[in-house]
Design a protein around this motif. Sequence first.
Motif, PDB file in Angstrom:
ATOM      1  N   SER A  87       0.812  -1.219   0.000  1.00  0.00           N
ATOM      2  CA  SER A  87       0.000   0.000   0.000  1.00  0.00           C
ATOM      3  C   SER A  87       0.848   1.274   0.000  1.00  0.00           C
ATOM      4  N   ALA A  88       2.164   1.104   0.019  1.00  0.00           N
ATOM      5  CA  ALA A  88       3.060   2.263   0.205  1.00  0.00           C
ATOM      6  C   ALA A  88       2.974   3.275  -0.943  1.00  0.00           C
ATOM      7  N   LEU A  89       2.837   2.760  -2.159  1.00  0.00           N
ATOM      8  CA  LEU A  89       2.788   3.664  -3.311  1.00  0.00           C
ATOM      9  C   LEU A  89       1.506   4.503  -3.276  1.00  0.00           C
ATOM     10  N   ASP A  90       0.352   3.812  -3.077  1.00  0.00           N
ATOM     11  CA  ASP A  90      -0.934   4.508  -3.021  1.00  0.00           C
ATOM     12  C   ASP A  90      -0.975   5.507  -1.871  1.00  0.00           C
TER      13      ASP A  90
ATOM     14  N   SER B  95       8.262  -9.738  -5.150  1.00  0.00           N
ATOM     15  CA  SER B  95       6.806  -9.633  -5.195  1.00  0.00           C
ATOM     16  C   SER B  95       6.334  -8.890  -6.456  1.00  0.00           C
ATOM     17  N   ARG B  96       7.285  -8.473  -7.275  1.00  0.00           N
ATOM     18  CA  ARG B  96       7.032  -7.726  -8.506  1.00  0.00           C
ATOM     19  C   ARG B  96       6.463  -6.327  -8.249  1.00  0.00           C
ATOM     20  N   LEU B  97       6.401  -5.935  -6.997  1.00  0.00           N
ATOM     21  CA  LEU B  97       5.952  -4.568  -6.694  1.00  0.00           C
ATOM     22  C   LEU B  97       6.939  -3.547  -7.234  1.00  0.00           C
ATOM     23  N   ILE B  98       8.152  -4.003  -7.557  1.00  0.00           N
ATOM     24  CA  ILE B  98       9.173  -3.104  -8.096  1.00  0.00           C
ATOM     25  C   ILE B  98       8.734  -2.519  -9.441  1.00  0.00           C
ATOM     26  N   ILE B  99       7.791  -3.178 -10.115  1.00  0.00           N
ATOM     27  CA  ILE B  99       7.371  -2.661 -11.424  1.00  0.00           C
ATOM     28  C   ILE B  99       6.657  -1.309 -11.277  1.00  0.00           C
ATOM     29  N   PRO B 100       5.569  -1.230 -10.495  1.00  0.00           N
ATOM     30  CA  PRO B 100       4.978   0.109 -10.303  1.00  0.00           C
ATOM     31  C   PRO B 100       5.872   1.056  -9.515  1.00  0.00           C
ATOM     32  N   ILE B 101       6.608   0.542  -8.549  1.00  0.00           N
ATOM     33  CA  ILE B 101       7.483   1.424  -7.751  1.00  0.00           C
ATOM     34  C   ILE B 101       8.588   2.005  -8.642  1.00  0.00           C
TER      35      ILE B 101
END
Length: 279
Positions: free
Chosen positions: A32-35, A83-89
């Motif tokens: 949720s960090a990006l949002d 976790s592939r969260l690196i893509i939006p981050i």
Amino acid sequence: AKEAGKGVYAVYDRGMHTEFNERVVIEKHLRSALDNEEFELFYQPQVDLLTGAISGFEALIRWNSPVLGFVSPLSFIKIAEDSRLIIPIGEWVLRKACHFMSGLCQQKNNCYKIAVNISVIQLLQDDFIETVLNVLSESGISPGCLELEITETVFIESFERIVGKLEYLKMQGIRIALDDFGTGYSSLSYLQQLPITTLKMDKAFIDPLSDDSYSQSFIRTMVSLGHEMGLEVVAEGVEDSSQLVILEEAGCDKVQGYLFSRPLSQRNTQELMRRHKLD
Ligand code: C2E
Ligand code: CA
Ligand code: CA
Ligand code: CA
């Protein structure tokens, strides 16, 4: 932690029992960090040794979690990758860095380089090239102002595909830096095959410079090798002036490190640049 929220925090504070728990907790909050706008980009100046002026910056992500506090990128980038969260981050980092640099270049009527760390997970995305070109045109900075920092590990992943993409981006005028150079296992012959413009010598080679003559000749060799191949050579983690003298003698092009400045918030970067004269 039996309860959510505060319970998790208390356990985290006391230190995790296992690495697994720590990963789970970090990943949970990372989602949720990006949002929630918990990330901030810091900028560390790079100084051109010929002119003595700031020639660019490296963008470095900072995460201030309301639950976990400040979490180092050394702790969360790997988890973001898995976790592939690196893509939006990573896309957020790229966009933010280019937009900020666009404003700064206009304000100073000068072109500064912005170096952005790129994960192999981002590079492997089918739309990576498109994303980079979109961000460039949106922000209006010229391709030569953007430098993508990659590490040697990207090349073990999927050599042909990655080389092809980087070659294309390089042809568009975008700069490509090989980060942490010297810590991996690149042989010299292999280095020649890589579509790069810049060698970034790892801090591990800069640290012993002031008191070890072997490391001094090693640095001289790395710099000449880079120049022989037509690359720009940057030293990172420069902390004292005796290291700087040796790097200058070796002909290193650019330096980055606490000697000049720590990574700065956007606001402090702007403040620094308001005072900084063009040479
Ligand atoms: P890196 O790319 O090798 O970045 C250099 C690190 O050295 C940064 O740590 C920087 O703050 C630190 N540093 C710079 N000068 C000095 C110095 O003189 N002395 C010392 N002791 N340290 C210095 P940071 O910001 O904690 O970042 C750690 C790593 O996390 C980075 O290493 C990079 O691998 C990764 N990272 C940071 N931001 C991003 C990002 O936006 N995307 C990705 N994919 N990775 C990032
Ligand atoms: Ca880097
Ligand atoms: Ca590095
Ligand atoms: Ca590093």
